[in-house]
Scaffold this active site. Sequence first.
Site, short mmCIF file in Angstrom:
data_model
loop_
_atom_site.label_atom_id
_atom_site.label_comp_id
_atom_site.label_asym_id
_atom_site.label_seq_id
_atom_site.Cartn_x
_atom_site.Cartn_y
_atom_site.Cartn_z
N SER A 135 1.33 -0.79 0.02
CA SER A 135 0.30 0.09 0.24
C SER A 135 0.96 1.65 -0.32
O SER A 135 1.97 1.34 0.55
CB SER A 135 -0.90 0.55 1.42
OG SER A 135 -1.33 1.89 1.44
N TYR A 148 -2.99 -0.75 10.09
CA TYR A 148 -2.35 -1.31 9.32
C TYR A 148 -1.13 -0.44 8.14
O TYR A 148 -0.69 -0.77 7.57
CB TYR A 148 -3.93 -0.32 7.68
CG TYR A 148 -3.98 -0.77 6.82
CD1 TYR A 148 -3.67 -2.06 6.08
CD2 TYR A 148 -3.11 0.24 5.59
CE1 TYR A 148 -4.31 -2.67 5.13
CE2 TYR A 148 -3.37 -0.25 4.53
CZ TYR A 148 -3.66 -1.66 4.15
OH TYR A 148 -4.15 -2.03 3.07
#
Length: 278
Positions: A135, A148
Amino acid sequence: MTARRTLLITGCSSGIGYHCAHAMAARGWRVFATARDSEDVERLAREGLEALALDLNDSWSIHAAVDEILARTGGSLDALFNNGAYGQPGAVEDLTRSTLRAQFETNVFGWLELTNRILPAMRSQGHGRIVQNSSVLGLVALKWRGAYNASKYAVEGLTDTLRLELAGSGVHVSLIEPGPITSRFRENALEAFDRRIDSDRSPHSAYYERLEQRRLKPQKPTPFTLGPEAVHKRLVHALESRRPRRRYPVTFPTYVFATLRRVLPASVLDRILARASD
């Protein structure tokens, strides 16, 4: 007749995994599309995919799925796309040990166990491709996404190390680093927030209240959002190119933040990231 190349993809119930499973099958790959829930596995099978159950939180499930795949292929696997993951929202000081552990169980520990379970077959055959769907938040951190962020930073570090350790083995390792992609990611993240964050007792309750108000309004797409086909394009190169890249940025924000991280002082970058977080 040349045997079809084989590919295992995790997290195929929706979004990136779902699109890439169908798209890679259409390119002629033999795709093993996996999902956690039996209903999703049955749906994927009805759609013509070779579907199996695989729960990244469950070691037995990981080993059972790999054993079944290797039994079907005669002990070989050409490629793995680690994609299954979720995002746990919440301020860092609101994360309990169990909440952070749950995030890492799926996003890091499950990926590591699955990869290590498959690597002996790839080493034995002398080739393989491992692609990790990271990501933009493995490159820079945004507020309210600490669990995250940390999981993707961990994936980046483990993947870079693995690539160095596999040099000369014939197994290539790549990272895909998407920004906003059309998927159920936000809906799943909000469900995780409701399950694990005590917003009423948090010093960040005012932000959580704003978050709740936004949930009640029609959602506009995040700026620069692309469809999952943007990730599939990079996946094709990582799997089929003779010289796969180490990193594949996807979406404009990833390119921008990767550049800003290299050229800006940390204090200036912090101000930009703080504004981007809200």
